[in-house]
Design a protein around this motif. Sequence first.
Motif, mmCIF file in Angstrom:
data_model
loop_
_atom_site.group_PDB
_atom_site.id
_atom_site.type_symbol
_atom_site.label_atom_id
_atom_site.label_comp_id
_atom_site.label_asym_id
_atom_site.label_seq_id
_atom_site.Cartn_x
_atom_site.Cartn_y
_atom_site.Cartn_z
ATOM 1 N N UNK A 1 44.067 20.738 4.570
ATOM 2 C CA UNK A 1 43.551 21.613 5.629
ATOM 3 C C UNK A 1 44.373 21.388 6.893
ATOM 4 N N UNK A 2 44.357 22.398 7.754
ATOM 5 C CA UNK A 2 45.142 22.311 8.991
ATOM 6 C C UNK A 2 44.331 21.567 10.054
ATOM 7 N N UNK A 3 44.992 21.270 11.138
ATOM 8 C CA UNK A 3 44.322 20.577 12.241
ATOM 9 C C UNK A 3 43.198 21.453 12.800
ATOM 10 N N UNK A 4 43.498 22.733 12.967
ATOM 11 C CA UNK A 4 42.473 23.654 13.500
ATOM 12 C C UNK A 4 41.254 23.710 12.586
ATOM 13 N N UNK A 5 41.559 23.851 11.305
ATOM 14 C CA UNK A 5 40.466 23.912 10.314
ATOM 15 C C UNK A 5 39.637 22.637 10.386
ATOM 16 N N UNK A 6 40.332 21.523 10.452
ATOM 17 C CA UNK A 6 39.643 20.235 10.481
ATOM 18 C C UNK A 6 38.735 20.138 11.692
ATOM 19 N N UNK A 7 39.268 20.575 12.831
ATOM 20 C CA UNK A 7 38.486 20.511 14.064
ATOM 21 C C UNK A 7 37.228 21.381 13.943
ATOM 22 N N UNK A 8 37.441 22.560 13.389
ATOM 23 C CA UNK A 8 36.335 23.514 13.286
ATOM 24 C C UNK A 8 35.259 23.015 12.306
ATOM 25 N N UNK A 9 35.696 22.619 11.122
ATOM 26 C CA UNK A 9 34.683 22.270 10.102
ATOM 27 C C UNK A 9 34.027 20.914 10.373
ATOM 28 N N UNK A 10 34.746 20.027 11.071
ATOM 29 C CA UNK A 10 34.139 18.730 11.386
ATOM 30 C C UNK A 10 32.976 18.882 12.359
ATOM 31 N N UNK A 11 33.008 19.966 13.125
ATOM 32 C CA UNK A 11 31.944 20.191 14.105
ATOM 33 C C UNK A 11 30.722 20.869 13.484
ATOM 34 N N UNK A 12 30.848 21.300 12.233
ATOM 35 C CA UNK A 12 29.726 22.012 11.598
ATOM 36 C C UNK A 12 28.601 21.031 11.274
ATOM 37 N N UNK A 13 27.358 21.527 11.324
ATOM 38 C CA UNK A 13 26.240 20.660 10.890
ATOM 39 C C UNK A 13 26.286 20.458 9.370
ATOM 40 N N UNK A 14 25.410 19.607 8.881
ATOM 41 C CA UNK A 14 25.423 19.339 7.439
ATOM 42 C C UNK A 14 24.996 20.571 6.621
ATOM 43 N N UNK A 15 24.106 21.386 7.213
ATOM 44 C CA UNK A 15 23.630 22.614 6.553
ATOM 45 C C UNK A 15 22.867 22.346 5.262
ATOM 46 N N UNK A 16 22.278 21.184 5.171
ATOM 47 C CA UNK A 16 21.518 20.862 3.957
ATOM 48 C C UNK A 16 20.114 21.463 4.080
ATOM 49 N N UNK A 17 19.637 22.105 3.018
ATOM 50 C CA UNK A 17 18.293 22.686 3.076
ATOM 51 C C UNK A 17 17.253 21.566 3.012
ATOM 52 N N UNK A 18 16.104 21.823 3.657
ATOM 53 C CA UNK A 18 15.099 20.762 3.760
ATOM 54 C C UNK A 18 14.590 20.325 2.395
ATOM 55 N N UNK A 19 14.164 21.332 1.633
ATOM 56 C CA UNK A 19 13.641 21.022 0.305
ATOM 57 C C UNK A 19 14.591 21.621 -0.710
ATOM 58 N N UNK A 20 14.828 20.936 -1.787
ATOM 59 C CA UNK A 20 15.705 21.525 -2.788
ATOM 60 C C UNK A 20 15.116 22.833 -3.291
ATOM 61 N N UNK A 21 15.961 23.872 -3.376
ATOM 62 C CA UNK A 21 15.504 25.152 -3.902
ATOM 63 C C UNK A 21 15.063 24.959 -5.351
ATOM 64 N N UNK A 22 15.751 24.020 -5.993
ATOM 65 C CA UNK A 22 15.543 23.816 -7.405
ATOM 66 C C UNK A 22 14.550 22.688 -7.590
ATOM 67 N N UNK A 23 13.282 22.989 -7.346
ATOM 68 C CA UNK A 23 12.261 21.963 -7.491
ATOM 69 C C UNK A 23 11.847 21.825 -8.941
ATOM 70 N N UNK A 24 11.462 20.635 -9.273
ATOM 71 C CA UNK A 24 11.004 20.377 -10.630
ATOM 72 C C UNK A 24 9.603 20.957 -10.788
ATOM 73 N N UNK A 25 9.515 21.992 -11.585
ATOM 74 C CA UNK A 25 8.234 22.617 -11.883
ATOM 75 C C UNK A 25 7.465 23.007 -10.622
ATOM 76 N N UNK A 26 8.006 24.009 -9.988
ATOM 77 C CA UNK A 26 7.383 24.484 -8.764
ATOM 78 C C UNK A 26 6.033 25.152 -9.049
ATOM 79 N N UNK A 27 5.960 25.818 -10.174
ATOM 80 C CA UNK A 27 4.727 26.531 -10.533
ATOM 81 C C UNK A 27 4.222 25.968 -11.874
ATOM 82 N N UNK A 28 3.608 24.794 -11.841
ATOM 83 C CA UNK A 28 3.317 24.084 -13.103
ATOM 84 C C UNK A 28 2.390 24.840 -14.050
#
Lengths: 895, 132
Positions: A461-488
């Motif tokens: 990656x380029x320096x610009x790209x590195x600067x830009x993406x390093x500033x991004x948040x983690x963007x992790x979703x709170x709960x996994x979309x793929x829950x184990x047996x969401x509707x048991x």
Amino acid sequence: MARSSDKSTDKKTKPVKKMAQKPVKKPAAGKKPTAKKAAAKKPVNKKAVAPKKTSGAKSSASNGAAKSAGKKASAKKTPVKKAPAKKAPQKTTSKSKPKASSKTATTAKKSSAQKTKKITTKKASVKKAPIKKSTTKPPSNKKGFLLRLFLVFLVVAGGVIIYADAIIISKFDGKRWSIPAKVYSRALELFDGAELSVDQLRRELQWLNYRESFGDMKRGSFRQRGESFEISSRGFDFWDGRESAHYVSLSIRNNKVRRLEVDGQRNEVVRLEPVLIGGIYPAHNEDRVLVSFDQVPPNLVYALLAVEDRDFYDHWGVSLRGIARALWTNVKTGAVKQGGSTLTQQLVKNFYLTSERTLTRKATEAVMSLLLEMHYDKDDILEAYMNEVYLGQSGKRAIHGFGLAGLFYFGQPLRELEIHQLALLVGLVKGASWYDPRRHPKRAMDRRNQVLSLMLDQGYISVDQHKRVSARPLDVIKKPMYEDEKYPAFLDLVKRQLHRDYHDEDLKSEGLRVFTTLDPGVQESLERSFANIFSSIDQQYGTQVQGKHQAALQGAGIFTHSNTGEVVAVVGDRRPRYKGFNRALDAYRPVGSLMKPAVYLSAIEQGYHLGSMLDDNPVTISLPAGKEWSPKNFDKQSHGMLPLQVALSRSYNQATARLAMDVGINNILDVAKRLGVKKTLPSVPSISLGAVSLSPYEVTEMYQTIAAGGFNTPLRTIRFVLDNQGKPLQRYEIDVEQRFDPGDMFVLNSALQETIAKGTGKSAARWLDPSLALAGKTGTSDDQRDSWFAGYSGNYLGVVWLGYDDNFPTPLTGGTGALPVWAKTLTSLAVVPLDTPKPGNVEWVWLDAEKQARSQSHCDKAIFIPMVVNTIPEKQAQCGQAGRVMNWFNQWFDD
Amino acid sequence: MMKWKAVVLVCCLWLSGCSSIIFIGQTPEDNKTAAETGLVAVDNLIVRGDEQRRRGQLDIASATLERAVRLAPRSPDVYVALSRVKLDAGQYSAAVQFAQKALSLFPSKVSWKQERARTEAQWVINEANKKR
């Protein structure tokens, strides 16, 4: 057997500062990871699965595919030296027991490790011998002895290599992993005229984790302006082929889709991908979503190479340069900061060996790595690595491979992830639990940025790209979309059906994809309604109930599509995520008045009509052995003579019991059976008032026939099953069977509509527009131990039950407990009015019920009812002009 | 005056054209279904499913038309199209049932298009009864 990378401490990642300053170019042409080689490759396991049986389901042409896979297997038993993995056949067939195959996955490593130990022990004993002999034999024999020793060593070493080679090929060519079956919801269909609310669409996009876009519309994103939506869909493999990714625009007016355009074309229909709602897991709970090399974003490969093995495309499985570099780094820093294992060695360790830290294991790993590289090309090895690596934990479920990790952490398929997200995933290879972004976001952020720095250092990656993406948040979703047996509760129903048709091992290991009928919108609406009603009941009756009884009030409910019998929602417990006793299927409770439609339908079949007069005075029925049965009305009152329609809609017991005796109990049982009650019911008079225990599921089967206009439509939860290659395996077809005359059903439906309009279900008007003309029936068992409601619109049928597990009386009736749950559920859905077409043998008639004569609209006490033509009386009642005037005044004041 | 005569003549020709379509139309024997729901997207699926049926791809035709059933479950036309697939597949009992389901959903007063579909449903029942 520990496989996770985070458990090993010999990590290979070099700190950013220590990396070579000279930018490393991307892998050279020819060596650069490319999708071309993998274009025809399937990453999934290659075993063909056949359903146990085909009854109730249609086996597809994929049986042919399974046969062809079998042919391939027989043609490909001998390993070929170069890259056979892509076309490597499945060695097991559909009939082979998956138990054995799943064992392979778990025991292969053990067996290989154990064998290796045995062999090295032998080597040691061989080595000891010459030492003894060297002291006794004269020097002239020493040379010959050493030669023999060398030969023995060669033979033993050769044996080890041949054995290791066989292990490598058998596992890499065969079924690599046990993949649990994945279960999906229905796919939302969009077309002009589709019933859909703005909220429903928005919720659907959230479940699918579509990102709200304010700029470019990338796959898996959407934009909303009021009632207008633009959606960039992802595409998906369905039973009937692939639904490509599309650019979709639409608006929603009055709960209907309008002006739908698909890639600029009108009059199209498009499917969004279904929501992943669960899986069927084996005991070891290792889960993964396989990806092929061509599905992997290049930036993931670059990040992986930059961090884990920069010489991957240059070495032969073992990198002396890598070992030297790691050694140098560790000596310089005075600590074990970097490992010298290549990606191939890591794969061999995770895939074939244990993580024990011994020289023997390390030597075996090196030999096997060389062998693996001899047989398979780099992209194959990298693909296997990316599917094997451990990247997280969700309860008992171990998250393996980047495909599942993308869904687990970001709720998005791998191909949609951006550089900063891919870098985080690669960072997790070092220690998925240490760098868990949900529990340790700061650590995860540092690690991600370290990966990005390595990518920068090595020129990915380029320096610009590195600067830009390093500033991004983690963007992790709170709960996994793929829950184990969401509707048991729903999944329980699906599993019961699957277990009838598939071996348990196949479900847990063959990577089947099961497409169900669940509608997450209806499911969540039903769950919300239960929560509201429980809360409201607790507030209203809390002290009254809890003073006498400690256990919580329970509930269960099922919603289906009223015409197709597809089950769209199931709740089996007060806590919808609870995986225990499923009351929707297994709680058998007295149904009370829910059985009355069987009595009245039987009467209608015998010539009764809605205006037939019934006697609701006290009744006593003689039973065998000199006993008597004297049912009472709920309100403890008698209501004299009244039309049949009123008796049913107000649920009068005395009138119904008397009618049941006139109709005949056996005829009622016959009607109940035709409606779909499979259980053998007792031939006793009290059956007419619901003295029989049924589960909510069984009640749904019965009312499904009523809601579908007399056509028995078996309930279904599965639409189709695809095998691990995405090929159709089995389809579950819609089935209908006419069991009642349409005219009779139309008349019964009308009476059940009257129940909602004016009878025991009239409280529904608090939540639902009366113009929907909904139909239904309340049910309350003796001493109010059970509160039931079964009702339907033009598109949904719902059955709800409330009560205590130990049969303790409740303060509820069907109308005050179960009905509000049903009604509230419908309020958030696009409900279609119940507008049943009038059959040819039915006419709407003004009837004077007391005189049993045709009447006129202005006549006093005239009722307007549908009648089967052969039941319409010939007699005409006259009421004169006075009645017309009176009626006019009445109507005027009513208005 | 000539202009008006021309308009009347064109109208007459147009109407006569319509009537020929109405009265000649397609019959079940044409081997094309007359089913049409009025929802264009659903009708496209019916056309696709019917083409698949005529090509002998009965399993995929059935899947396509079941999809149409889900989109318009109260439309009699989709059941008519599905009954044709069952008939071609030799599933005569199922063909009769789907045709009867279709008949139960037609309103008492039908348009000429619906009349054709209703006739087709009746034809399916007769054919299936003859063959089973």
